[in-house]
Scaffold this motif. Structure first.
Motif, mmCIF file in Angstrom:
data_model
loop_
_atom_site.group_PDB
_atom_site.id
_atom_site.type_symbol
_atom_site.label_atom_id
_atom_site.label_comp_id
_atom_site.label_asym_id
_atom_site.label_seq_id
_atom_site.Cartn_x
_atom_site.Cartn_y
_atom_site.Cartn_z
ATOM 1 N N PRO A 23 -16.570 32.314 2.306
ATOM 2 C CA PRO A 23 -17.274 31.921 3.541
ATOM 3 C C PRO A 23 -17.565 30.417 3.577
ATOM 4 N N GLY A 24 -17.580 29.880 4.766
ATOM 5 C CA GLY A 24 -17.871 28.457 4.923
ATOM 6 C C GLY A 24 -16.669 27.701 5.446
ATOM 7 N N GLU A 25 -16.936 26.594 6.122
ATOM 8 C CA GLU A 25 -15.870 25.775 6.699
ATOM 9 C C GLU A 25 -15.322 24.818 5.648
ATOM 10 N N LYS A 26 -14.660 25.358 4.619
ATOM 11 C CA LYS A 26 -14.098 24.541 3.562
ATOM 12 C C LYS A 26 -12.575 24.696 3.560
ATOM 13 N N PHE A 27 -11.888 23.562 3.380
ATOM 14 C CA PHE A 27 -10.433 23.566 3.440
ATOM 15 C C PHE A 27 -9.847 22.849 2.219
ATOM 16 N N ALA A 28 -8.628 23.221 1.884
ATOM 17 C CA ALA A 28 -7.867 22.495 0.856
ATOM 18 C C ALA A 28 -6.894 21.568 1.551
ATOM 19 N N THR A 29 -6.552 20.480 0.899
ATOM 20 C CA THR A 29 -5.493 19.628 1.414
ATOM 21 C C THR A 29 -4.201 19.998 0.675
ATOM 22 N N SER A 30 -3.106 19.325 0.961
ATOM 23 C CA SER A 30 -1.831 19.674 0.334
ATOM 24 C C SER A 30 -1.818 19.332 -1.148
ATOM 25 N N ALA A 31 -1.187 20.207 -1.928
ATOM 26 C CA ALA A 31 -1.192 20.052 -3.383
ATOM 27 C C ALA A 31 -0.537 18.742 -3.811
ATOM 28 N N TRP A 32 0.520 18.317 -3.104
ATOM 29 C CA TRP A 32 1.197 17.110 -3.569
ATOM 30 C C TRP A 32 0.378 15.845 -3.325
ATOM 31 N N LEU A 33 -0.581 15.912 -2.383
ATOM 32 C CA LEU A 33 -1.480 14.767 -2.214
ATOM 33 C C LEU A 33 -2.372 14.623 -3.446
ATOM 34 N N ILE A 34 -2.794 15.760 -4.018
ATOM 35 C CA ILE A 34 -3.589 15.730 -5.239
ATOM 36 C C ILE A 34 -2.756 15.163 -6.386
ATOM 37 N N GLU A 35 -1.471 15.568 -6.451
ATOM 38 C CA GLU A 35 -0.591 15.060 -7.503
ATOM 39 C C GLU A 35 -0.396 13.550 -7.375
ATOM 40 N N GLU A 36 -0.163 13.076 -6.154
ATOM 41 C CA GLU A 36 0.030 11.643 -5.954
ATOM 42 C C GLU A 36 -1.243 10.874 -6.271
ATOM 43 N N LYS A 37 -2.398 11.442 -5.916
ATOM 44 C CA LYS A 37 -3.669 10.806 -6.255
ATOM 45 C C LYS A 37 -3.833 10.719 -7.774
ATOM 46 N N MET A 71 -6.246 12.575 3.392
ATOM 47 C CA MET A 71 -6.364 13.977 2.997
ATOM 48 C C MET A 71 -6.892 14.810 4.157
ATOM 49 N N THR A 72 -5.956 15.445 4.853
ATOM 50 C CA THR A 72 -6.313 16.284 5.998
ATOM 51 C C THR A 72 -6.256 17.756 5.616
ATOM 52 N N ARG A 73 -6.803 18.596 6.498
ATOM 53 C CA ARG A 73 -6.874 20.031 6.232
ATOM 54 C C ARG A 73 -5.477 20.659 6.172
ATOM 55 N N SER A 74 -5.263 21.463 5.118
ATOM 56 C CA SER A 74 -3.997 22.178 4.989
ATOM 57 C C SER A 74 -4.197 23.680 5.147
ATOM 58 N N VAL A 93 0.852 -1.189 0.000
ATOM 59 C CA VAL A 93 0.000 0.000 0.000
ATOM 60 C C VAL A 93 0.888 1.239 0.000
ATOM 61 N N PHE A 94 0.695 2.107 -0.986
ATOM 62 C CA PHE A 94 1.354 3.415 -0.919
ATOM 63 C C PHE A 94 0.447 4.324 -0.117
ATOM 64 N N LEU A 95 0.985 4.857 0.977
ATOM 65 C CA LEU A 95 0.214 5.731 1.858
ATOM 66 C C LEU A 95 0.643 7.173 1.619
ATOM 67 N N SER A 96 -0.279 7.953 1.101
ATOM 68 C CA SER A 96 -0.034 9.369 0.795
ATOM 69 C C SER A 96 -0.606 10.209 1.936
ATOM 70 N N TYR A 97 0.206 11.118 2.512
ATOM 71 C CA TYR A 97 -0.269 11.892 3.658
ATOM 72 C C TYR A 97 0.579 13.148 3.843
ATOM 73 N N ARG A 98 0.041 14.094 4.600
ATOM 74 C CA ARG A 98 0.808 15.274 5.002
ATOM 75 C C ARG A 98 1.714 14.865 6.152
ATOM 76 N N PHE A 99 2.978 15.239 6.061
ATOM 77 C CA PHE A 99 3.940 14.745 7.048
ATOM 78 C C PHE A 99 3.688 15.305 8.447
ATOM 79 N N LYS A 100 2.885 16.360 8.549
ATOM 80 C CA LYS A 100 2.511 16.880 9.863
ATOM 81 C C LYS A 100 1.616 15.899 10.624
#
Length: 325
Positions: free
Chosen positions: A254-268, A245-248, A190-197
């Motif tokens: 307005p609204g509780e909307k967040f982006a995740t890290s760009a490189w997670l999108i690239e890996e996906k 994919m966690t909040r970056s 399994v390749f696990l893609s995640y934010r290192f934080k």
């Protein structure tokens, strides 16, 4: 392989020389700082690979040198800032330099922690290129011998055979790219893609669940947010892809909307391109994750529901492998 390294930047040259010399694929490295020295070295010895910074040198002259090496069957690696080259592609690939697209590239933005892995990937490509070039060279010599024999003996059947071979050789204009070869993925990897934080929190728990169920977890940990060929190969060689994919950052609107890290999108995106079976664990509030191929692949979670979502994701993988329980 023997490598000729032409890099005027002393610091960059030192790093490249160290990593090239450490590679098991390399027998000898000759490093020079100028194109004139590189030309002299190439005239004095045959090199399997030339690593060249054409921008740091004189681009027109460096381009001609690189094309001459390619024409001689040498694998050429352009050590460049790929983003800069892309932005100035009209100039960089102008005229005859358009053929430099046949050369391999090594991105100057590669993090030091990933340099050895990236060089290994590039050298593997170079080795495949050299094997292909060597095979063609031998085939050319053999064909010349057959052609000469057909001419000297007047053997019409042999002449027709040579003509047929000449017609087929149009296929040589398509050079196989070793990066497109899709290896059989290792089972239960399994390749696990995640934010290192997230490494000390969510990732540790998810990794434990995966390993407890017999999965081998592979990451791009040393990449530091850089999705290079080494990371792409890790994704390609794994059987499954899991993205956490966690909040970056929060969107401005307005609204509780967040982006995740760009490189997670690239890996996906890479996992989709490699047709990997994919499981997404998406933190509540994360939006715009590059599109989905079926909501059934998505497990949403909060801090309090993460364990439940993670277990469901692992069970999804177990079902895919045919495991039960």
């Amino acid at each position: 392989m023997t490598v000729l390294l032409c890099e005027p930047d002393t610091a960059a040259a030192g790093r490249l020389y160290q990593e090239l010399s450490s590679s098991l694929l390399v027998q000898r490295v000759v490093a020079v700082a100028s194109l004139a020295d590189a030309t002299r070295e190439a005239a004095a010895s045959d090199f399997d690979v030339v690593v060249l910074d054409p921008v740091g040198a004189d681009l027109p002259r460096a381009g001609r040198f690189a094309l001459a090496r390619l024409g001689a069957g040498t694998a050429v690696v352009l050590h460049v800032d790929l983003a800069q080259v892309e932005a100035q592609s009209t100039t960089f690939y102008h005229g005859e330099r358009s053929r430099l697209r046949d050369a391999f590239t090594l991105d100057k933005r590669t993090p030091v922690t990933m340099l050895a892995a990236e060089i290994d990937v590039v050298l593997t490509k170079c080795q495949a290129f050299r094997l292909l070039a060597t095979g063609r060279s031998r085939a050319e010599r053999l064909l010349d011998e057959v052609r000469e024999r057909a001419s000297s003996t007047g053997d019409a059947e042999l002449e027709r055979l040579v003509d047929d071979v000449d017609q087929v050789r149009i296929l040589e204009n398509v050079r196989p790219d070793p990066t497109l070869v899709r290896p059989n993925p290792s089972r239960n990897t399994v390749f696990l893609s995640y934010r290192f934080k997230e490494e000390d929190g969510y990732v540790r728990g998810l990794t434990g669940l995966l390993e407890d169920d017999g999965f081998e977890v592979v990451t791009g940990r040393a990449a530091d947010g850089y999705v290079g060929m080494a990371v792409l190969n890790r994704i390609r060689e794994c059987e499954f892809f899991v993205s956490l994919m966690t909040r970056s950052r929060q969107f401005a609107e307005p609204g509780e909307k967040f982006a995740t890290s760009a490189w997670l999108i690239e890996e996906k995106g890479a996992a989709l391109a490699f047709s990997k079976y994919m499981v997404l664990l998406v933190e509540e509030g994360v939006d715009d994750i590059g599109g989905l191929h079926g909501d059934w692949q998505r497990h949403q979670f909060t801090a309090t529901t993460f364990t439940t979502a993670a277990r469901a994701a692992v069970q999804q993988l177990r079902n895919r492998t045919g495991q039960t329980g």
